[in-house]
Design a protein around this motif. Structure first.
Motif, mmCIF file in Angstrom:
data_model
loop_
_atom_site.group_PDB
_atom_site.id
_atom_site.type_symbol
_atom_site.label_atom_id
_atom_site.label_comp_id
_atom_site.label_asym_id
_atom_site.label_seq_id
_atom_site.Cartn_x
_atom_site.Cartn_y
_atom_site.Cartn_z
ATOM 1 N N MET A 387 0.799 -1.224 0.000
ATOM 2 C CA MET A 387 0.000 0.000 0.000
ATOM 3 C C MET A 387 0.836 1.280 0.000
ATOM 4 S SD MET A 387 -2.957 -1.308 -0.147
ATOM 5 C CE MET A 387 -3.871 0.214 -0.050
ATOM 6 N N GLY A 388 2.116 1.192 0.200
ATOM 7 C CA GLY A 388 2.958 2.398 0.226
ATOM 8 C C GLY A 388 4.194 2.148 1.068
ATOM 9 N N ARG A 389 4.843 3.240 1.457
ATOM 10 C CA ARG A 389 6.050 3.093 2.270
ATOM 11 C C ARG A 389 6.278 4.326 3.123
ATOM 12 N NH1 ARG A 389 11.218 3.344 -1.875
ATOM 13 N NH2 ARG A 389 11.421 5.605 -2.006
ATOM 14 N N LEU A 390 7.070 4.117 4.171
ATOM 15 C CA LEU A 390 7.498 5.194 5.067
ATOM 16 C C LEU A 390 8.929 5.572 4.712
ATOM 17 C CD1 LEU A 390 6.123 3.783 8.458
ATOM 18 C CD2 LEU A 390 5.240 5.763 7.224
ATOM 19 N N ASN A 391 9.165 6.840 4.460
ATOM 20 C CA ASN A 391 10.479 7.313 4.036
ATOM 21 C C ASN A 391 11.230 7.940 5.205
ATOM 22 O OD1 ASN A 391 10.038 6.606 1.267
ATOM 23 N ND2 ASN A 391 8.706 8.405 1.091
ATOM 24 N N GLU A 392 12.366 8.522 4.885
ATOM 25 C CA GLU A 392 13.164 9.205 5.905
ATOM 26 C C GLU A 392 12.386 10.385 6.493
ATOM 27 O OE1 GLU A 392 16.863 10.395 4.263
ATOM 28 O OE2 GLU A 392 17.522 8.372 3.752
ATOM 29 N N LYS A 393 12.730 10.702 7.737
ATOM 30 C CA LYS A 393 12.099 11.807 8.475
ATOM 31 C C LYS A 393 10.600 11.562 8.684
ATOM 32 C CE LYS A 393 16.102 13.870 8.143
ATOM 33 N NZ LYS A 393 16.762 12.853 7.310
ATOM 34 N N GLU A 394 10.227 10.313 8.848
ATOM 35 C CA GLU A 394 8.855 9.956 9.199
ATOM 36 C C GLU A 394 8.876 9.058 10.422
ATOM 37 O OE1 GLU A 394 6.645 10.213 4.834
ATOM 38 O OE2 GLU A 394 6.732 8.317 5.934
ATOM 39 N N SER A 395 7.777 9.065 11.180
ATOM 40 C CA SER A 395 7.704 8.304 12.428
ATOM 41 C C SER A 395 6.476 7.405 12.418
ATOM 42 C CB SER A 395 7.645 9.259 13.627
ATOM 43 O OG SER A 395 6.470 10.053 13.581
ATOM 44 N N PHE A 396 6.484 6.438 13.322
ATOM 45 C CA PHE A 396 5.335 5.547 13.478
ATOM 46 C C PHE A 396 5.403 4.895 14.863
ATOM 47 C CE2 PHE A 396 8.755 3.057 11.614
ATOM 48 C CZ PHE A 396 8.751 1.883 12.348
ATOM 49 N N GLY A 397 4.219 4.431 15.331
ATOM 50 C CA GLY A 397 4.142 3.685 16.583
ATOM 51 C C GLY A 397 3.632 4.470 17.774
ATOM 52 N N GLU A 398 3.389 5.775 17.641
ATOM 53 C CA GLU A 398 2.984 6.569 18.810
ATOM 54 C C GLU A 398 1.628 6.110 19.354
ATOM 55 O OE1 GLU A 398 5.403 9.349 16.093
ATOM 56 O OE2 GLU A 398 3.795 7.863 15.867
ATOM 57 N N ILE A 399 0.630 5.990 18.484
ATOM 58 C CA ILE A 399 -0.720 5.623 18.922
ATOM 59 C C ILE A 399 -0.750 4.194 19.460
ATOM 60 C CG2 ILE A 399 -3.121 5.421 18.187
ATOM 61 C CD1 ILE A 399 -2.045 8.279 18.225
ATOM 62 N N SER A 400 -0.024 3.294 18.815
ATOM 63 C CA SER A 400 -0.032 1.898 19.243
ATOM 64 C C SER A 400 0.560 1.731 20.640
ATOM 65 C CB SER A 400 0.731 1.046 18.230
ATOM 66 O OG SER A 400 0.772 -0.308 18.639
ATOM 67 N N VAL A 401 1.636 2.471 20.952
ATOM 68 C CA VAL A 401 2.290 2.324 22.254
ATOM 69 C C VAL A 401 1.475 2.999 23.352
ATOM 70 C CG1 VAL A 401 4.354 2.906 23.581
ATOM 71 C CG2 VAL A 401 4.576 2.103 21.229
ATOM 72 N N LEU A 402 1.013 4.211 23.118
ATOM 73 C CA LEU A 402 0.328 4.963 24.179
ATOM 74 C C LEU A 402 -1.083 4.436 24.459
ATOM 75 C CD1 LEU A 402 1.424 8.622 23.312
ATOM 76 C CD2 LEU A 402 2.252 7.175 25.170
ATOM 77 N N LEU A 403 -1.807 4.021 23.424
ATOM 78 C CA LEU A 403 -3.191 3.577 23.606
ATOM 79 C C LEU A 403 -3.346 2.060 23.537
ATOM 80 C CD1 LEU A 403 -5.075 6.261 21.458
ATOM 81 C CD2 LEU A 403 -4.582 6.286 23.917
ATOM 82 N N HIS A 404 -2.224 1.339 23.342
ATOM 83 C CA HIS A 404 -2.230 -0.126 23.258
ATOM 84 C C HIS A 404 -3.184 -0.601 22.160
ATOM 85 C CE1 HIS A 404 0.133 -0.579 26.935
ATOM 86 N NE2 HIS A 404 -0.604 0.402 27.441
ATOM 87 N N ILE A 405 -3.090 0.038 21.013
ATOM 88 C CA ILE A 405 -3.923 -0.326 19.866
ATOM 89 C C ILE A 405 -3.071 -1.146 18.895
ATOM 90 C CG2 ILE A 405 -5.210 0.566 17.898
ATOM 91 C CD1 ILE A 405 -5.878 3.013 19.536
ATOM 92 N N PRO A 406 -3.574 -2.321 18.465
ATOM 93 C CA PRO A 406 -2.787 -3.131 17.516
ATOM 94 C C PRO A 406 -2.646 -2.421 16.167
ATOM 95 C CG PRO A 406 -4.497 -4.447 18.578
ATOM 96 C CD PRO A 406 -4.791 -3.013 18.904
ATOM 97 N N PHE A 407 -1.580 -2.750 15.480
ATOM 98 C CA PHE A 407 -1.337 -2.192 14.151
ATOM 99 C C PHE A 407 -2.289 -2.798 13.147
ATOM 100 C CE2 PHE A 407 2.305 0.205 15.226
ATOM 101 C CZ PHE A 407 2.678 0.937 14.106
ATOM 102 N N THR A 408 -2.742 -1.994 12.212
ATOM 103 C CA THR A 408 -3.621 -2.465 11.136
ATOM 104 C C THR A 408 -2.843 -2.793 9.866
ATOM 105 O OG1 THR A 408 -4.012 -0.191 10.430
ATOM 106 C CG2 THR A 408 -5.568 -1.137 12.019
#
Length: 509
Positions: A387-408
């Protein structure tokens, strides 16, 4: 008849003039001949005559003149220097054998083999190495500010030959530390306490006062750097007689080391944990622990600045205040992942927040598809849709760690990726204001994609795949119809390279 007085006067004057002797001849000055001109060739060149009756004779005379002209100039003869032959003195074989000092047989000396295996020096080094050591010790006598760049380079190269330093320090850090090392002179019977630096014995012998540790390295579990925070080491292979002996009473010789680079406040100044007693006058090199601590501080400062720039350039943190970003930086660590590494799968909660510094990650979504079997049956299988990709200077995982929501979605590294990560335990330890700010600015990774978008993307890719398969099959059947083989046919008949069972199927045009 008497002559008149006027003619008589003229006659007497003429007689007087005729009796006057002529003036003496003056000598013509001699011309100095040039040393660079051959006058014989010049005279021959001047008396050359050419026939002027025809044009060809004039040209031939001109050519002869131009060939003869360079010969009037004399060229200096090149004289080579004389070679003086030295009389070789023959030396008897007995004299040469007696002049060389006998070297002991070291084939059974375990200390030499251990030293060679560790990359150390041999016992019987050449004289050039001894001169280098003398030069090295003379340079260390100078203050670091008075040393030239060439001398700093010599000190750095000599420190690189010490295994205890090269095995635990990066080359660039050792080069920085080498610019501030000093040499200390200790008289016999002095006590050297190595709590404030790392010491290397350059000359003399010393005896430790406490139990010897062969190699103590305190390595911290950090992904930032593999440099140990402190290390203590003693080299025993320098002692030839008993190289593997440990304990009180062991003698430390040249190139042996002791002390620590760790600046610890709990170590008392009078402790004997790293102390030695000199048994003769010694020259000892010292690497101050404060310099190593300063180096670590500078390195940490540069890393923190780089982390601040990285986080600030991520889309969710552009408008964050710098003070809040510095709070995140204190918990970040560098981590590298190889290509094809699955960072998190669909349905799982990630254990860290990541900020991509280099590389990219691919994003996949799962979908239930159908697969045709040979028995004309259809089977449901789970497929991953890109579906796409994450490039440099991008972040991920904030919502999953703080709210304990599984990744989709599933995140897989596309190449070597370096990230600055904050583990979940450190993220939960942040103050509530920072956590709330992160929840307000961050968004789920590719959370805007619905199931319909995934199905649409899957159908488009399946249609492209089927069309490509149909096109390749059609073109292949057309080319191989009636035995036509690509590369052979009307314009190219390489029958020698065609198999026997294919020659019969070829059609001649």
């Amino acid at each position: 008849m008497p002559m008149s007085s006027l003619p008589a006067a003229i006659l007497s004057h003429m007689i007087a003039v005729s009796n006057v002797p002529p003036p003496p001849l003056r000598s013509i000055p001699n011309l100095q001949k040039s040393k660079n001109i051959d006058y014989g060739e010049l005279n021959a060149l001047c008396h050359m005559r050419g026939k002027q009756h025809s044009r060809t004779n004039i040209l031939s005379a001109h050519n002869v003149f131009m060939k003869q002209y360079p010969k009037i100039f004399l060229q200096k003869k090149v004289r080579l220097p004389k070679l003086f032959k030295e009389e070789e003195k023959r030396i008897r074989a007995k004299d040469t054998e007696e002049s060389k000092p006998p070297q002991p047989d070291d084939s059974h000396n375990i200390a030499i083999h251990v030293k060679k295996a560790r990359g150390g020096r041999t016992l019987y080094g050449p004289k050039k190495y001894e001169e280098t050591v003398v030069q090295f010790m003379a340079i260390l006598k100078k203050l670091p500010i008075h040393r030239t760049p060439f001398e700093h380079n010599i000190v750095w190269k000599m420190l690189k030959t010490i295994p205890d330093l090269t095995s635990q320090l990066l080359d660039e850090h050792l080069k920085i530390l080498s610019k501030n090392v000093i040499s200390e002179t200790w008289i016999k019977g002095s006590t050297v306490i190595g709590n404030d630096g790392f010491y290397i014995i350059l000359k003399g012998l010393a005896r430790p006062q406490t139990q010897i540790y062969k190699n103590l390295i305190e390595e911290h579990d950090s992904t930032t750097s593999f440099i140990p925070q402190s290390f203590h080491s003693f080299v025993f292979s320098e002692d030839i007689r008993n190289p593997l002996l440990t304990g009180v009473g062991h003698t430390l010789g040249q190139w042996s080391t002791f002390g620590t680079l760790e600046v610890a406040a709990h170590i008392e100044p009078e402790t004997k944990e790293y102390s030695v007693v000199t048994e003769e006058d010694c020259e000892i090199l010292k690497i101050p622990a404060n310099n190593y601590a300063k180096l670590k501080t500078e390195k940490t400062k540069l890393e923190n600045q780089h982390k601040v720039k990285l986080i600030h350039k991520c889309p969710y943190y552009v408008e964050w205040p710098t003070l809040s970003i510095y709070e995140l930086v204190t918990f970040t660590k560098w981590k590298k992942f190889p290509p094809g590494h699955v960072i998190v799968e669909t349905g799982n909660i990630i254990s860290f927040v990541a900020y991509i510094n280099s590389g990219y990650c691919k994003i996949y979504r799962n979908i239930i598809g159908f697969s045709k079997l040979q028995s004309r049956k259809v089977k449901k299988i789970q497929k991953h849709v890109y579906m796409g990709r994450l490039n440099e200077k991008e972040s991920f995982g904030e919502i999953s760690v703080l709210l304990h929501i599984p990744f989709t979605c599933t995140i897989v590294t596309g190449e070597d990726v370096e990230m600055a990560i904050i583990e979940d335990k450190d993220l939960h330890a942040l103050d509530p204001v920072t956590k709330q700010l992160m929840l307000q600015t961050a968004k789920p990774t590719f959370g805007h994609l619905s199931d319909e978008d995934v199905k649409k993307e899957y159908l488009q890719k399946e249609q492209k795949r089927e069309w490509k398969s149909f096109k390749d099959t059609t073109v292949k059947n057309s080319l191989y119809h009636n035995g036509i083989i690509p590369g052979f046919g009307k314009w190219d008949h390489s029958y020698s390279s065609i198999r026997r069972h294919l020659k019969d199927t070829l059609v001649s045009y």
